[in-house]
Design a protein around this motif. Structure first.
Motif, PDB file in Angstrom:
ATOM      1  N   THR A  23      -5.257   0.963 -10.553  1.00 55.45           N
ATOM      2  CA  THR A  23      -4.599   1.441 -11.731  1.00 55.45           C
ATOM      3  C   THR A  23      -4.244   2.680 -11.224  1.00 55.45           C
ATOM      4  O   THR A  23      -4.903   3.344 -10.309  1.00 55.45           O
ATOM      5  CB  THR A  23      -5.273   0.913 -12.473  1.00 55.45           C
ATOM      6  OG1 THR A  23      -6.332   1.755 -12.489  1.00 55.45           O
ATOM      7  CG2 THR A  23      -4.989  -0.669 -13.174  1.00 55.45           C
ATOM      8  N   GLY A  24      -2.905   3.423 -11.969  1.00 57.36           N
ATOM      9  CA  GLY A  24      -3.239   4.699 -11.507  1.00 57.36           C
ATOM     10  C   GLY A  24      -1.885   4.914 -10.763  1.00 57.36           C
ATOM     11  O   GLY A  24      -1.259   4.573 -10.175  1.00 57.36           O
ATOM     12  N   ARG A  25      -2.149   6.655  -9.876  1.00 57.76           N
ATOM     13  CA  ARG A  25      -1.337   6.854  -9.238  1.00 57.76           C
ATOM     14  C   ARG A  25      -2.233   6.448  -7.627  1.00 57.76           C
ATOM     15  O   ARG A  25      -1.357   7.002  -6.613  1.00 57.76           O
ATOM     16  CB  ARG A  25      -1.136   8.542  -9.330  1.00 57.76           C
ATOM     17  CG  ARG A  25      -0.662   9.021 -10.609  1.00 57.76           C
ATOM     18  CD  ARG A  25      -0.737  10.562 -10.605  1.00 57.76           C
ATOM     19  NE  ARG A  25       0.134  10.843 -11.310  1.00 57.76           N
ATOM     20  CZ  ARG A  25      -0.241  12.278 -12.115  1.00 57.76           C
ATOM     21  NH1 ARG A  25      -0.183  13.495 -11.423  1.00 57.76           N
ATOM     22  NH2 ARG A  25       1.162  12.455 -13.050  1.00 57.76           N
ATOM     23  N   GLU A  26      -3.532   6.599  -7.599  1.00 53.86           N
ATOM     24  CA  GLU A  26      -4.169   6.450  -6.285  1.00 53.86           C
ATOM     25  C   GLU A  26      -3.217   4.788  -5.609  1.00 53.86           C
ATOM     26  O   GLU A  26      -3.372   4.227  -5.863  1.00 53.86           O
ATOM     27  CB  GLU A  26      -5.572   6.521  -6.396  1.00 53.86           C
ATOM     28  CG  GLU A  26      -6.386   7.971  -6.708  1.00 53.86           C
ATOM     29  CD  GLU A  26      -7.614   7.886  -6.944  1.00 53.86           C
ATOM     30  OE1 GLU A  26      -8.110   8.874  -6.670  1.00 53.86           O
ATOM     31  OE2 GLU A  26      -8.113   7.625  -7.914  1.00 53.86           O
ATOM     32  N   GLY A  27      -3.610   5.071  -4.892  1.00 55.44           N
ATOM     33  CA  GLY A  27      -3.880   3.783  -3.876  1.00 55.44           C
ATOM     34  C   GLY A  27      -3.724   4.067  -2.308  1.00 55.44           C
ATOM     35  O   GLY A  27      -4.225   5.146  -1.658  1.00 55.44           O
TER      36      GLY A  27
ATOM     37  N   GLY B  83      -2.200  -5.122  -4.829  1.00 58.35           N
ATOM     38  CA  GLY B  83      -1.442  -3.884  -5.550  1.00 58.35           C
ATOM     39  C   GLY B  83      -2.346  -2.544  -5.424  1.00 58.35           C
ATOM     40  O   GLY B  83      -2.213  -2.144  -5.919  1.00 58.35           O
ATOM     41  N   PHE B  84      -1.349  -1.869  -4.261  1.00 57.11           N
ATOM     42  CA  PHE B  84      -2.172  -0.461  -4.361  1.00 57.11           C
ATOM     43  C   PHE B  84      -1.255   0.303  -3.578  1.00 57.11           C
ATOM     44  O   PHE B  84      -1.162   1.802  -2.744  1.00 57.11           O
ATOM     45  CB  PHE B  84      -3.069  -0.766  -2.806  1.00 57.11           C
ATOM     46  CG  PHE B  84      -4.430  -1.392  -3.717  1.00 57.11           C
ATOM     47  CD1 PHE B  84      -5.786  -0.257  -3.451  1.00 57.11           C
ATOM     48  CD2 PHE B  84      -4.286  -2.703  -3.145  1.00 57.11           C
ATOM     49  CE1 PHE B  84      -6.945  -1.032  -3.697  1.00 57.11           C
ATOM     50  CE2 PHE B  84      -5.372  -3.034  -3.615  1.00 57.11           C
ATOM     51  CZ  PHE B  84      -6.421  -2.705  -4.170  1.00 57.11           C
ATOM     52  N   PRO B  85       0.487   0.726  -4.418  1.00 57.69           N
ATOM     53  CA  PRO B  85       1.559   1.630  -4.184  1.00 57.69           C
ATOM     54  C   PRO B  85       0.768   2.717  -4.529  1.00 57.69           C
ATOM     55  O   PRO B  85       0.217   2.754  -5.766  1.00 57.69           O
ATOM     56  CB  PRO B  85       2.186   0.865  -4.891  1.00 57.69           C
ATOM     57  CG  PRO B  85       1.984  -0.100  -5.571  1.00 57.69           C
ATOM     58  CD  PRO B  85       0.819  -1.071  -5.461  1.00 57.69           C
ATOM     59  N   VAL B  86       1.126   3.782  -3.917  1.00 57.93           N
ATOM     60  CA  VAL B  86       0.801   5.459  -4.199  1.00 57.93           C
ATOM     61  C   VAL B  86       1.978   6.246  -4.593  1.00 57.93           C
ATOM     62  O   VAL B  86       3.084   6.369  -3.936  1.00 57.93           O
ATOM     63  CB  VAL B  86      -0.169   5.569  -3.049  1.00 57.93           C
ATOM     64  CG1 VAL B  86       0.757   5.892  -1.868  1.00 57.93           C
ATOM     65  CG2 VAL B  86      -1.095   7.268  -3.464  1.00 57.93           C
ATOM     66  N   GLY B  87       1.527   7.078  -5.634  1.00 54.26           N
ATOM     67  CA  GLY B  87       2.420   8.212  -6.305  1.00 54.26           C
ATOM     68  C   GLY B  87       2.758   8.221  -7.617  1.00 54.26           C
ATOM     69  O   GLY B  87       2.164   7.971  -8.049  1.00 54.26           O
ATOM     70  N   PHE B  88       3.837   9.110  -7.834  1.00 55.28           N
ATOM     71  CA  PHE B  88       3.575  10.238  -9.003  1.00 55.28           C
ATOM     72  C   PHE B  88       5.539   9.457  -8.995  1.00 55.28           C
ATOM     73  O   PHE B  88       5.747   9.224 -10.494  1.00 55.28           O
ATOM     74  CB  PHE B  88       3.668  11.382  -8.743  1.00 55.28           C
ATOM     75  CG  PHE B  88       2.997  11.981  -8.415  1.00 55.28           C
ATOM     76  CD1 PHE B  88       2.011  12.441  -9.753  1.00 55.28           C
ATOM     77  CD2 PHE B  88       2.756  12.275  -7.232  1.00 55.28           C
ATOM     78  CE1 PHE B  88       1.006  13.493  -9.545  1.00 55.28           C
ATOM     79  CE2 PHE B  88       1.552  13.125  -6.589  1.00 55.28           C
ATOM     80  CZ  PHE B  88       0.511  13.620  -8.290  1.00 55.28           C
ATOM     81  N   VAL B  89       5.748   8.390  -8.883  1.00 54.69           N
ATOM     82  CA  VAL B  89       7.447   8.016  -9.592  1.00 54.69           C
ATOM     83  C   VAL B  89       6.749   6.095  -9.076  1.00 54.69           C
ATOM     84  O   VAL B  89       6.969   5.597  -7.853  1.00 54.69           O
ATOM     85  CB  VAL B  89       8.548   8.276  -8.602  1.00 54.69           C
ATOM     86  CG1 VAL B  89       8.971   7.831  -9.794  1.00 54.69           C
ATOM     87  CG2 VAL B  89       8.463   9.565  -8.968  1.00 54.69           C
ATOM     88  N   GLY B  90       6.282   5.822 -10.223  1.00 54.60           N
ATOM     89  CA  GLY B  90       6.593   4.105 -10.259  1.00 54.60           C
ATOM     90  C   GLY B  90       5.331   3.637 -10.320  1.00 54.60           C
ATOM     91  O   GLY B  90       5.463   2.346 -10.017  1.00 54.60           O
ATOM     92  N   ALA B  91       4.762   4.151  -8.891  1.00 57.04           N
ATOM     93  CA  ALA B  91       2.927   3.686  -8.699  1.00 57.04           C
ATOM     94  C   ALA B  91       2.189   3.096  -9.911  1.00 57.04           C
ATOM     95  O   ALA B  91       2.232   1.709 -10.048  1.00 57.04           O
ATOM     96  CB  ALA B  91       2.249   4.467  -8.002  1.00 57.04           C
ATOM     97  N   THR B  92       1.835   3.848 -11.460  1.00 54.37           N
ATOM     98  CA  THR B  92       1.479   3.370 -12.229  1.00 54.37           C
ATOM     99  C   THR B  92       1.665   2.694 -12.716  1.00 54.37           C
ATOM    100  O   THR B  92       1.328   1.097 -12.995  1.00 54.37           O
ATOM    101  CB  THR B  92       1.218   4.600 -13.021  1.00 54.37           C
ATOM    102  OG1 THR B  92       0.531   5.879 -12.534  1.00 54.37           O
ATOM    103  CG2 THR B  92       0.065   4.372 -14.314  1.00 54.37           C
TER     104      THR B  92
ATOM    105  N   GLY C 206       0.647  -1.185   0.090  1.00 53.81           N
ATOM    106  CA  GLY C 206      -0.247   0.228  -0.091  1.00 53.81           C
ATOM    107  C   GLY C 206       0.845   1.047   0.028  1.00 53.81           C
ATOM    108  O   GLY C 206       0.241   2.488   0.159  1.00 53.81           O
ATOM    109  N   ASN C 207       1.685   0.923  -0.226  1.00 53.98           N
ATOM    110  CA  ASN C 207       2.452   2.477  -0.342  1.00 53.98           C
ATOM    111  C   ASN C 207       3.686   2.383  -1.380  1.00 53.98           C
ATOM    112  O   ASN C 207       4.205   3.820  -1.485  1.00 53.98           O
ATOM    113  CB  ASN C 207       3.799   2.482   1.247  1.00 53.98           C
ATOM    114  CG  ASN C 207       4.823   3.399   1.498  1.00 53.98           C
ATOM    115  OD1 ASN C 207       5.822   3.815   1.118  1.00 53.98           O
ATOM    116  ND2 ASN C 207       3.795   4.835   1.883  1.00 53.98           N
TER     117      ASN C 207
END
Length: 212
Positions: free
Chosen positions: A190-194, A164-173, A139-140
């Motif tokens: 999917t995408g940046r959210e998580g 799969g719930f990593p979040v952010g602007f670098v690598g999450a998507t 989740g991170n």
């Protein structure tokens, strides 16, 4: 001293959950979400307050059931960060399943330095003894998800389900797309959210829907 304002609000926990589930169903269009993912979708909406969050929800066939069966068999839950671990409702786990996060172990920092990666990714290497048939909740850290996929490709045991719930602007998507394309059983946003709360919510959904 003045009297407290006459606030009117629901206090009964069971009624709060029932009313939440009702309002979520009224506010959400779950027609595009497979039936087996409805519990997960409702939990995610409940956690972030946004019905549209489920537009990015994706899963492999039979993923939710695979996760439920793993938990029913007593398999552990492996978390990338403590925030995910803390959000999992232990009392709902069917077999008092062990919830593990190796990020804080002393071996992680030197291992990360040796591997030239983040501590979150290095901590994944310590999952190997428990990974077979487990439920993984990320989740991170996108690096943790990427590194897990790398290690499984190299021969690490396969988990029953990867959340799969990593979040952010670098690598999450990108990490979540890699998971989707990996052929492994998954549920992902999917995408940046998580985020940790959503990853924990997905685990909690596997142990029982919001309105039961």
């Amino acid at each position: 001293m003045t009297a407290s304002p006459p606030y009117r609000y629901i206090k009964d926990p069971a009624e709060i959950y029932r009313e939440s589930a009702r309002l979520i169903r009224e506010a959400s269009d779950l027609s595009a979400v497979p039936d087996e993912l409805h519990d997960v979708a409702i939990r995610l909406i409940h956690t972030c307050g946004r019905p549209d969050v489920v537009t990015g929800l994706r899963a492999s066939a039979g993923a939710a059931e695979a996760g439920r069966q793993a938990l029913a068999a007593g398999k552990p839950i492996l978390c990338d960060v403590e925030m995910v671990s803390k959000g999992i409702i232990r009392s709902r786990l069917p077999k008092r399943n062990e919830v593990m996060c190796t990020l804080g172990l002393g071996a992680v920092a030197p291992l990360a330095q040796r591997l030239g990666t983040t501590r979150s990714a290095a901590a994944v290497d310590l999952w190997q003894p428990w990974l077979a048939g487990a439920v993984v909740a990320i989740g991170n850290a996108p690096t943790a998800l990427f590194h897990l996929l790398e290690r499984i490709h190299e021969g690490f045991p396969k988990p029953a389900l990867i959340l799969g719930f990593p979040v952010g602007f670098v690598g999450a998507t990108e990490s979540k797309q890699a998971l989707i394309e990996s052929g492994l059983p998954y549920i992902a946003l999917t995408g940046r959210e998580g985020g940790s709360a959503l990853a924990a919510a997905a685990v909690n959904a596997l142990t029982g829907s919001l309105d039961t």
